[in-house]
Design an enzyme around this catalytic site. Sequence first.
Site, short mmCIF file in Angstrom:
data_model
loop_
_atom_site.label_atom_id
_atom_site.label_comp_id
_atom_site.label_asym_id
_atom_site.label_seq_id
_atom_site.Cartn_x
_atom_site.Cartn_y
_atom_site.Cartn_z
CG ASP A 94 34.03 0.61 -50.69
OD1 ASP A 94 33.89 0.94 -49.50
OD2 ASP A 94 34.54 1.36 -51.54
CG ASP A 141 27.72 4.85 -47.01
OD1 ASP A 141 27.35 5.48 -46.00
OD2 ASP A 141 28.34 5.37 -47.96
N GLY A 158 37.82 10.48 -54.69
CA GLY A 158 38.25 11.03 -55.98
C GLY A 158 39.62 11.68 -55.88
N GLY A 201 38.70 7.71 -49.11
CA GLY A 201 39.38 8.80 -49.81
C GLY A 201 40.87 8.78 -49.54
CB THR A 218 41.06 7.98 -57.15
OG1 THR A 218 39.70 7.89 -56.71
CG2 THR A 218 41.15 9.01 -58.27
#
Length: 290
Positions: free
Chosen positions: A81, A103, A188, A217, A241
């Site tokens: 990731d 990325d 987050g 996310g 998270t």
Amino acid sequence: MLVTVKELLAEAEKKQRAVGAFNVPNLEALRGVIQAAEMLEVPVIIQHAEVHENLIALEEIGPLMIHYAKQAKVPVAVHLDHGSSLTACIKAIRLGFTSIMYDASLKEYETNVKETAELAQIAHSVNVSVEAELGEMTNSSVGSGEGRESTQDELENSDLFTNPDQAKSFVEATQVDSLAVSFGTVHGKYFAEPNLDFERIAAIRTAVNGCPLVMHGGSGVSEEDYGKAITAGIRKINYYTYMNLTAGESVKRLVNTTQQNELFFDEVSLHATAAVKENVSQALRIFNRL
């Protein structure tokens, strides 16, 4: 059973579902995720995020991830990731990962295209799936987010979201197997209700002609919004998270309620694994519409 992300996302498209993808920077997370997937009999993606190198190195956790994937009773893909360099991606491929994300989303668009296309060519030559990101994925102020923190203005700035026309050109030029898109989620913890642009997801899906779309996310999104995102075209959901927070809170309760003078770490480890399994099971039920 070790498989590629490309295989899992193709099956998810047929069933109009999303595959859960979970970062596993420790044995408790790794075991909890696999146990949840096996209990529900659904496929899963286990991931190592490059930002978690401070917790455990790819060379340490990678072989464990591959071992657990091969031994699992359900299809499991092993994914890097947010790989930020060619070196990290090649290292993951050599370890036996079946998928990598490169990325370069914060670089100039032309650079992102060039570098991603080169890496895709390398990865595809050894049957490894490739994910890329287009648009800027913002971050909350929680330390478990990935990359830099974002201001409130940035969190609400649709100019940072993925452009459908640009996504079309990007996928055609790079030949990636999946594309992480920005439409209002953050890395987050969420401190307010996320404002997600589902119409943008649908427009991107049409533009990229079937290339599976990825939600980063993914923790903290409501069940209703997960459903809308999947209907619009999301086929992979990254989730970490809130799984991490749930395990931490579970261990805190154990420590606070124990009546004995001594608390052995093996009990803490088993407790954390069980908490991960329970939280991931809830997420997988939603993603697979069970």
